[in-house]
Design an enzyme around this catalytic site. Structure first.
Site, PDB file in Angstrom:
ATOM      1  N   TRP A 171     -41.333  14.980 -21.900  1.00 40.66           N
ATOM      2  CA  TRP A 171     -39.993  15.034 -22.485  1.00 40.66           C
ATOM      3  C   TRP A 171     -39.990  15.689 -23.852  1.00 40.66           C
ATOM      4  CZ3 TRP A 171     -36.355  14.963 -19.193  1.00 40.66           C
ATOM      5  CH2 TRP A 171     -36.438  14.195 -18.043  1.00 40.66           C
TER       6      TRP A 171
ATOM      7  N   ASP B 189     -36.585  10.423 -29.948  1.00 34.63           N
ATOM      8  CA  ASP B 189     -36.061  10.226 -28.602  1.00 34.63           C
ATOM      9  C   ASP B 189     -36.592   8.872 -28.131  1.00 34.63           C
ATOM     10  OD1 ASP B 189     -35.467  10.094 -25.938  1.00 34.63           O
ATOM     11  OD2 ASP B 189     -36.444  11.968 -25.371  1.00 34.63           O
TER      12      ASP B 189
ATOM     13  N   LYS C  89     -32.163   3.175 -18.759  1.00 38.47           N
ATOM     14  CA  LYS C  89     -33.400   2.401 -18.637  1.00 38.47           C
ATOM     15  C   LYS C  89     -33.124   0.960 -19.072  1.00 38.47           C
ATOM     16  CE  LYS C  89     -35.228   6.809 -19.208  1.00 38.47           C
ATOM     17  NZ  LYS C  89     -35.599   7.140 -17.870  1.00 38.47           N
TER      18      LYS C  89
HETATM   19  N1  PMP Z   1     -36.225  11.604 -22.747  1.00 36.89           N
HETATM   20  C1  PMP Z   1     -36.898  10.620 -22.156  1.00 36.89           C
HETATM   21  C2  PMP Z   1     -37.997   9.919 -22.910  1.00 36.89           C
HETATM   22  C3  PMP Z   1     -36.585  10.245 -20.845  1.00 36.89           C
HETATM   23  O1  PMP Z   1     -37.264   9.263 -20.240  1.00 36.89           O
HETATM   24  C4  PMP Z   1     -35.530  10.895 -20.173  1.00 36.89           C
HETATM   25  C5  PMP Z   1     -35.091  10.521 -18.773  1.00 36.89           C
HETATM   26  N2  PMP Z   1     -35.981   9.995 -17.927  1.00 36.89           N
HETATM   27  C6  PMP Z   1     -34.877  11.937 -20.822  1.00 36.89           C
HETATM   28  C7  PMP Z   1     -35.237  12.251 -22.120  1.00 36.89           C
HETATM   29  C8  PMP Z   1     -33.756  12.683 -20.144  1.00 36.89           C
HETATM   30  O2  PMP Z   1     -32.661  11.865 -20.017  1.00 36.89           O
HETATM   31  P1  PMP Z   1     -31.319  12.342 -19.299  1.00 36.89           P
HETATM   32  O3  PMP Z   1     -31.605  12.452 -17.856  1.00 36.89           O
HETATM   33  O4  PMP Z   1     -30.338  11.259 -19.642  1.00 36.89           O
HETATM   34  O5  PMP Z   1     -30.937  13.656 -19.906  1.00 36.89           O
END
Ligand code: PMP
Length: 378
Positions: free
Chosen positions: A103, A172, A196
């Site tokens: 991520w 994040d 989550k």
């Molecule tokens: N950052 C992290 C640490 C994540 O776990 C996730 C989703 N699993 C995201 C960003 C992306 O999130 P979204 O699908 O809401 O854009």
């Protein structure tokens, strides 16, 4: 199937049962309102109360200082990969990024479109740990340092925020939001998607310090502008009313039923310790992806010695009501997400199953002929 199973999904993920039951009731008619939560206006007095209490509860739970704004946005955490640099970077401005997993890498790629980006540390290719402060290569004068407090895919988590050489931190926190307290000391901005620990997908929380808000670029499209959202009180357009409502119920559940954040953090640590202990004591039958000191309390990534054995394990787990344990395709193996709403009984059931699976395969002469993993990276 109407029986609930133990859900180890990385997100959207397990939600507290009392919250689901309340939602079920309010889906037909909110008490005292006579309309569904899906039917009320975002300008109604009922939603005024929902939004105000959601923010108030969040501020109390996370002890958010008064010089921070709380925004309820849409677009998921990935919109923040763009909104953060759109607001805070631009020509001649630079940011630092720490890459401890998939991520963070994606966030960095979006930031590069908006300004100068320097990678202060890169855990590629396997992303098995977070850096020690002494390993960071941070150039002075950065607008912010971005990191991912918990890398959901690899199961790698910071225990304390990284050094930032004077730059405000941007975190994040999508997959460990509301699981433990936040150190606001150097935090400029924290964002998290909801799906989550904080409800259904559709709502993203951004907590931004006034000082950073003041530094945002001028002339931005309103919907991409933190200041415009802050000035509109998160109602620049129609907000995700339902998701914010469920989030409110979850904040109440944290305080009233789980004993607050400190108790919840303890509960989460105990669940993770129980599972890691079983994996560590398996004599190498199971190995973890992350190194010991960087292991996530939220997402436990592990594997057996072979992909065939992993597959068999997953099929049997599923039949036992231990659902969604498959690891992300980029890592393989298994991933057990132990978010706030996963009960202790779920971890106990998983541990019992893993122990049974191991002892069967270690007894089985065919199984024991298979190569057994050497102790994992951690
Ligand atoms: N950052 C992290 C640490 C994540 O776990 C996730 C989703 N699993 C995201 C960003 C992306 O999130 P979204 O699908 O809401 O854009």
């Amino acid at each position: 199937m109407t029986e609930r199973v133990f859900n180890f999904s990385a997100g959207p993920a397990v939600m507290p049962l009392p919250v689901l039951k309340e939602v079920q009731r309010d889906l037909v008619a909110l008490p005292g309102v006579g309309m569904s939560i899906l039917e009320i206006s975002h300008r109604s007095p009922w939603f005024d109360d929902i939004l105000a209490e959601a923010e108030e509860n969040l501020r109390r739970i996370l002890e958010i200082p008064s010089d921070y704004r709380v925004l309820f946005l849409q677009g998921g955490a990935q919109l923040q990969f763009s909104m953060v640099p759109i607001n805070l970077l631009g020509p001649g401005r630079r940011a630092e990024y720490l890459l401890t997993g998939s991520w963070g890498k994606k966030a960095m790629a979006e930031a590069k479109r908006e300004g100068d980006v320097h990678v202060a540390w890169n855990g590629k290719p396997d992303y098995v740990r977070v850096p020690r402060d002494g390993e960071l290569d941070i150039q002075p004068g950065a607008e912010y340092l971005h990191y991912t407090s918990n890398e959901t895919i690899e199961g790698v988590q910071f225990v304390v925020p990284p050094a930032s050489a004077g730059a405000p931190l941007v975190c994040d926190a999508s997959s460990d939001f509301l699981s433990a307290s936040v150190d606001w000391e150097r935090m400029g901005l924290l964002y998290a998607c909801a799906q989550k620990n904080a409800g259904p997908a559709g709502m993203t929380v951004v907590v931004i310090q006034d000082q950073l808000l003041a530094r945002r670029r001028d002339g931005l499209h309103s919907m991409l502008d933190f200041r415009a959202h802050a000035e509109a009180g998160s109602r620049l357009n129609t907000p995700p009313v339902f998701a914010i409502y469920v989030f409110l119920l979850i904040t109440r559940w944290i305080e009233r039923e789980m004993g607050g954040l400190a108790a919840l953090a303890r509960f989460n640590r105990e669940k993770a310790e129980m599972l890691y202990r079983l994996l560590d004591d398996s004599g190498g039958f199971y190995s973890t992806h992350a190194e010991r000191a960087s292991r996530s309390v939220m997402n436990v990534t592990f594997r057996t010695a072979t992909e065939d054995l992993d597959r068999e394990l997953l099929q049997r787990a599923d039949r036992r009501g231990l659902a969604q344990l498959k690891g992300h395709r980029s890592v393989g193996g298994m991933r057990a997400s132990l978010y706030n709403a996963l009960p202790q009984a779920g971890v106990e059931a998983l541990c019992d199953f893993l122990e049974e699976f191991r002892s069967e395969h270690q007894r089985d002469p065919v199984g024991s002929a298979r190569p057994v993993a050497t102790a994992g990276a951690g």
